[in-house]
Scaffold this motif. Structure first.
Motif, PDB file in Angstrom:
ATOM      1  N   UNK A  41       5.017 -17.601   0.254  1.00 57.31           N
ATOM      2  CA  UNK A  41       4.817 -17.398  -1.185  1.00 57.31           C
ATOM      3  C   UNK A  41       5.153 -15.968  -1.584  1.00 57.31           C
ATOM      4  N   UNK A  42       4.781 -15.005  -0.746  1.00 55.67           N
ATOM      5  CA  UNK A  42       5.083 -13.606  -1.040  1.00 55.67           C
ATOM      6  C   UNK A  42       6.572 -13.345  -1.075  1.00 55.67           C
ATOM      7  N   UNK A  43       7.294 -13.884  -0.098  1.00 58.00           N
ATOM      8  CA  UNK A  43       8.750 -13.721  -0.067  1.00 58.00           C
ATOM      9  C   UNK A  43       9.395 -14.442  -1.244  1.00 58.00           C
ATOM     10  N   UNK A  44       8.877 -15.623  -1.565  1.00 61.56           N
ATOM     11  CA  UNK A  44       9.400 -16.372  -2.711  1.00 61.56           C
ATOM     12  C   UNK A  44       9.234 -15.594  -4.010  1.00 61.56           C
ATOM     13  N   UNK A  45       8.121 -14.875  -4.118  1.00 61.34           N
ATOM     14  CA  UNK A  45       7.846 -14.120  -5.344  1.00 61.34           C
ATOM     15  C   UNK A  45       8.723 -12.880  -5.463  1.00 61.34           C
ATOM     16  N   UNK A  46       9.279 -12.415  -4.328  1.00 64.34           N
ATOM     17  CA  UNK A  46      10.159 -11.246  -4.389  1.00 64.34           C
ATOM     18  C   UNK A  46       9.816 -10.132  -3.425  1.00 64.34           C
ATOM     19  N   UNK A  47       8.846 -10.362  -2.520  1.00 65.52           N
ATOM     20  CA  UNK A  47       8.529  -9.339  -1.516  1.00 65.52           C
ATOM     21  C   UNK A  47       9.690  -9.197  -0.540  1.00 65.52           C
ATOM     22  N   UNK A  48       9.845  -7.996   0.018  1.00 61.10           N
ATOM     23  CA  UNK A  48      10.910  -7.727   0.975  1.00 61.10           C
ATOM     24  C   UNK A  48      10.457  -7.921   2.413  1.00 61.10           C
ATOM     25  N   UNK A  49       9.161  -7.799   2.657  1.00 59.43           N
ATOM     26  CA  UNK A  49       8.651  -7.890   4.019  1.00 59.43           C
ATOM     27  C   UNK A  49       7.159  -8.203   3.944  1.00 59.43           C
ATOM     28  N   UNK A  50       6.557  -8.512   5.111  1.00 57.02           N
ATOM     29  CA  UNK A  50       5.114  -8.754   5.129  1.00 57.02           C
ATOM     30  C   UNK A  50       4.516  -8.232   6.425  1.00 57.02           C
ATOM     31  N   UNK A  51       3.230  -7.931   6.382  1.00 61.08           N
ATOM     32  CA  UNK A  51       2.468  -7.532   7.561  1.00 61.08           C
ATOM     33  C   UNK A  51       1.246  -8.419   7.659  1.00 61.08           C
ATOM     34  N   UNK A  52       0.929  -8.851   8.872  1.00 60.29           N
ATOM     35  CA  UNK A  52      -0.239  -9.692   9.081  1.00 60.29           C
ATOM     36  C   UNK A  52      -1.466  -8.827   9.343  1.00 60.29           C
ATOM     37  N   UNK A  53      -2.590  -9.210   8.747  1.00 61.74           N
ATOM     38  CA  UNK A  53      -3.865  -8.549   9.035  1.00 61.74           C
ATOM     39  C   UNK A  53      -4.513  -9.229  10.240  1.00 61.74           C
TER      40      UNK A  53
END
Length: 231
Positions: free
Chosen positions: A89-101
């Protein structure tokens, strides 16, 4: 000095990230819900956003969606380790990358530096050099000015989207696997890269294709990968 906005409703996490970033010489702004984050990005000169997904008032997905209407700054979203839906969902919204907690602070810093490097390279190329223009049919990328046009009309891309498009366009007609695209764009091993690359490819198609389900430019070669058609 780069200015980074950190947004999470957990103030301890915000404070911890602020300390890590400050030690690296970054100026850090803080927000504690998505609505506040969107307002800060609109009001201040922010170079990168780190934003949690699950927050009150306005969650991270809504904030990213709103910010993408007026800004192309790099965005790294923070997600729970087991929530694959949040990452997508984050990438779909336009995020470039993600980090897991929970995340490794050194890895977060490395990802911040990587995103800022790409963002800087896109916005501060030296002038007066020969033009580097790549095209396929009506799709044109000027890599000196970082402008993309489709049939003469400008199209806006995030830094990651631009780099993927440029990479494929430079090698138009050649098929690249998801792993090859990921290694060339993110400069790291492609572990679990399928969703990340696929989401960015879909965003690119939505911007350059009249009918994304029947693309003219960005083609999939089933079981192999993607290519830009040589038109």
């Amino acid at each position: 000095m780069f200015r980074i906005l950190v947004c999470d409703d957990d103030r301890e996490i915000v404070h911890a990230i602020e300390l890590y970033l400050s030690e690296e010489g970054y100026e850090v702004l803080c927000a504690y819900d998505g609505m506040e984050a969107a307002e800060v990005v609109r009001r201040e000169n922010v170079h990168l956003l780190i934003v949690d997904i699950m927050m009150p008032k306005m969650d991270g997905i809504q904030a990213i969606t709103q910010i993408r209407r007026f800004s192309t700054i790099p965005i790294i979203c923070l997600t729970a380790k087991t929530e694959d839906e949040d990452k997508i969902a984050g990438l779909n919204a336009g995020a470039d990358d993600y980090m897991e907690k929970p995340f490794n602070p050194l890895e977060l810093i490395a990802r911040v530096k990587s995103q800022l490097r790409r963002y800087t390279e896109l916005g501060n190329m030296p002038k007066g050099q020969d033009k580097h223009i790549y095209f396929s049919g009506g799709l044109v990328v000027d890599d000196d000015t970082k402008e993309v046009t489709l049939d003469g009309k400008g199209v806006r891309f995030t830094p990651i989207e631009y780099n993927i498009l440029l990479f494929l366009l430079k090698n138009k007609g050649k098929v690249f696997s998801i792993e090859q695209i990921y290694r060339n764009i993110w400069n790291e091993e492609a572990i679990g890269a399928d969703n990340t690359v696929a989401v960015h490819i879909r965003h690119i198609r939505e911007k350059i294709e009249l009918n994304p389900k029947n693309p003219r430019y960005l083609k999939v070669v089933w079981g192999v990968g993607y290519k830009i058609e040589n038109i």
